[in-house]
Design an enzyme around this catalytic site. Structure first.
Site, mmCIF file in Angstrom:
data_model
loop_
_atom_site.group_PDB
_atom_site.id
_atom_site.type_symbol
_atom_site.label_atom_id
_atom_site.label_comp_id
_atom_site.label_asym_id
_atom_site.label_seq_id
_atom_site.Cartn_x
_atom_site.Cartn_y
_atom_site.Cartn_z
ATOM 1 N N HIS A 60 36.841 20.072 55.255
ATOM 2 C CA HIS A 60 37.094 18.745 54.662
ATOM 3 C C HIS A 60 37.525 18.885 53.208
ATOM 4 O O HIS A 60 38.478 18.222 52.777
ATOM 5 C CB HIS A 60 35.825 17.901 54.765
ATOM 6 C CG HIS A 60 35.946 16.563 54.117
ATOM 7 N ND1 HIS A 60 36.401 15.444 54.788
ATOM 8 C CD2 HIS A 60 35.666 16.136 52.852
ATOM 9 C CE1 HIS A 60 36.405 14.401 53.958
ATOM 10 N NE2 HIS A 60 35.950 14.803 52.786
ATOM 11 N N GLU A 61 36.830 19.733 52.451
ATOM 12 C CA GLU A 61 37.189 19.913 51.041
ATOM 13 C C GLU A 61 38.549 20.572 50.888
ATOM 14 O O GLU A 61 39.320 20.232 49.983
ATOM 15 C CB GLU A 61 36.111 20.725 50.317
ATOM 16 C CG GLU A 61 34.739 20.065 50.287
ATOM 17 C CD GLU A 61 34.780 18.630 49.765
ATOM 18 O OE1 GLU A 61 35.624 18.316 48.911
ATOM 19 O OE2 GLU A 61 33.968 17.808 50.233
ATOM 20 N N HIS A 105 41.194 18.034 51.070
ATOM 21 C CA HIS A 105 41.507 17.372 49.799
ATOM 22 C C HIS A 105 42.490 18.204 48.971
ATOM 23 O O HIS A 105 43.381 17.653 48.311
ATOM 24 C CB HIS A 105 40.225 17.142 48.994
ATOM 25 C CG HIS A 105 39.394 16.005 49.488
ATOM 26 N ND1 HIS A 105 39.912 14.747 49.736
ATOM 27 C CD2 HIS A 105 38.065 15.925 49.783
ATOM 28 C CE1 HIS A 105 38.953 13.953 50.156
ATOM 29 N NE2 HIS A 105 37.826 14.630 50.206
ATOM 30 N N HIS A 131 46.192 17.035 47.734
ATOM 31 C CA HIS A 131 46.635 17.145 46.338
ATOM 32 C C HIS A 131 47.979 17.861 46.238
ATOM 33 O O HIS A 131 48.879 17.431 45.500
ATOM 34 C CB HIS A 131 45.565 17.894 45.537
ATOM 35 C CG HIS A 131 45.857 17.984 44.073
ATOM 36 N ND1 HIS A 131 45.777 19.155 43.361
ATOM 37 C CD2 HIS A 131 46.257 17.041 43.175
ATOM 38 C CE1 HIS A 131 46.101 18.940 42.103
ATOM 39 N NE2 HIS A 131 46.395 17.669 41.958
#
Length: 232
Positions: free
Chosen positions: A103-104, A107, A111
Site C-alpha cells: 500500500h505504501e 503511494h 507520486h
C-alpha cells in the site's frame, strides 16, 4: 446561546454514528491485521525486501526504504522520497505486513505518476492543517463575541479540513488497488493470500471512511450551532 452547552448540546447526537463507525473501524483494523500477521506469506519476502522489489519494478530506484519505530507507523514521504516501514512490517514476512508495505509503495507510484487526487490533496494540506488547528478557536471566539463573521471564518477554515478528508479517501483506495495488483502481478502472490491482503486493506480503508463521516458531521454541527441551518 449555544456556547455554554457546546460540548453537550443536542447536536452532539449527530456525532454518535461517526464515533461508532470510527471505533468499529479501528477495532476491525487491529483484529484483521493481527489475524493475518499470523499467516506467513509463501513469497518468503520481508516487508523491506518487498518494498525494494516493488519500487524497482516500477522504476523507482531512487526511492529509499527505511525502518521507523512504532507499530503501523508506515508511510511514504514524498518530500524525502522514502518509504518508511514500522517495526511491525519491516522484517515481517506475514501477509498482513506485506499488504501494508505494498500500500505504501502504491503511494510512491502515485507520486511518480502525478496522480491527480494526490496532487490536489498535497496542495490542500497546508490550508487543511490551518483549518484543523484554528477553525474551532475562531469559531469559539465567534460564539463568545456573538460575531457572525468569525463564525463564518471558522466554518470556512474547517471546510478545508473536510475537503482534505474527502480527497484522502480516493487516494487511499487507489493505493490499495495498486497494492493488490502489484502483489498479484509482480510478486505473484497466490490467490488465497491476495484475498487475505484485500481484507487487510479493506479494513484499513474503513478508518478513512470514518474520518470523512466524522469531519462532515462536525461541519454540519458547526452550521447548526451557528444558526446557518435550521435545527428546529
Amino acid at each position: 446561546m449555544f456556547f455554554p452547552y457546546f460540548f453537550f448540546d443536542p447536536t452532539m447526537i449527530l456525532l454518535i454514528p461517526a464515533v461508532i463507525l470510527a471505533v468499529w473501524a479501528q477495532a476491525k483494523v487491529s483484529s484483521t491485521f493481527r489475524k493475518y500477521s499470523m499467516v506467513r506469506s509463501s513469497t518468503n519476502l520481508t516487508g523491506a525486501q518487498l518494498a525494494r522489489m516493488l519500487l524497482d519494478a516500477n522504476g523507482l530506484f531512487n526511492v529509499r526504504v527505511e525502518a521507523v519505530p512504532g507499530k503501523l507507523t508506515d508511510h511514504y514521504d514524498p518530500r524525502s522520497r522514502v518509504v518508511r516501514l514500522s517495526d511491525a512490517t519491516y522484517r515481517s514476512g506475514s501477509v498482513a505486513a506485506l499488504s501494508v508495505v505494498a500500500h505504501e509503495v502504491g503511494h510512491a507510484v502515485q507520486h511518480s505518476h502525478h496522480y491527480v487526487p494526490l496532487v490536489v490533496r498535497d496542495a490542500v494540506v497546508p490550508t487543511a492543517n490551518i483549518g484543523s488547528s484554528l477553525s474551532w478557536i475562531v469559531f469559539f471566539l465567534g460564539l463568545i463575541l456573538s460575531n457572525g463573521f468569525l463564525l463564518k471564518v471558522g466554518i470556512i477554515l474547517f471546510s478545508f479540513f473536510v475537503l482534505f478528508t474527502l480527497i484522502t479517501l480516493p487516494v487511499e483506495l487507489d493505493a490499495s488497488h495498486r497494492a493488490l495488483k502489484m502483489l498479484k502481478n509482480v510478486v505473484v502472490m497466490n490467490e488465497g493470500e491476495v484475498t487475505m491482503a484485500k481484507k487487510v486493506l479493506s479494513a484499513a480503508a474503513l478508518t478513512y471512511v470514518a474520518a470523512v463521516a466524522m469531519s462532515a458531521l462536525q461541519l454540519l454541527r458547526m452550521l447548526l450551532i451557528a444558526g446557518f441551518v435550521d435545527n428546529r
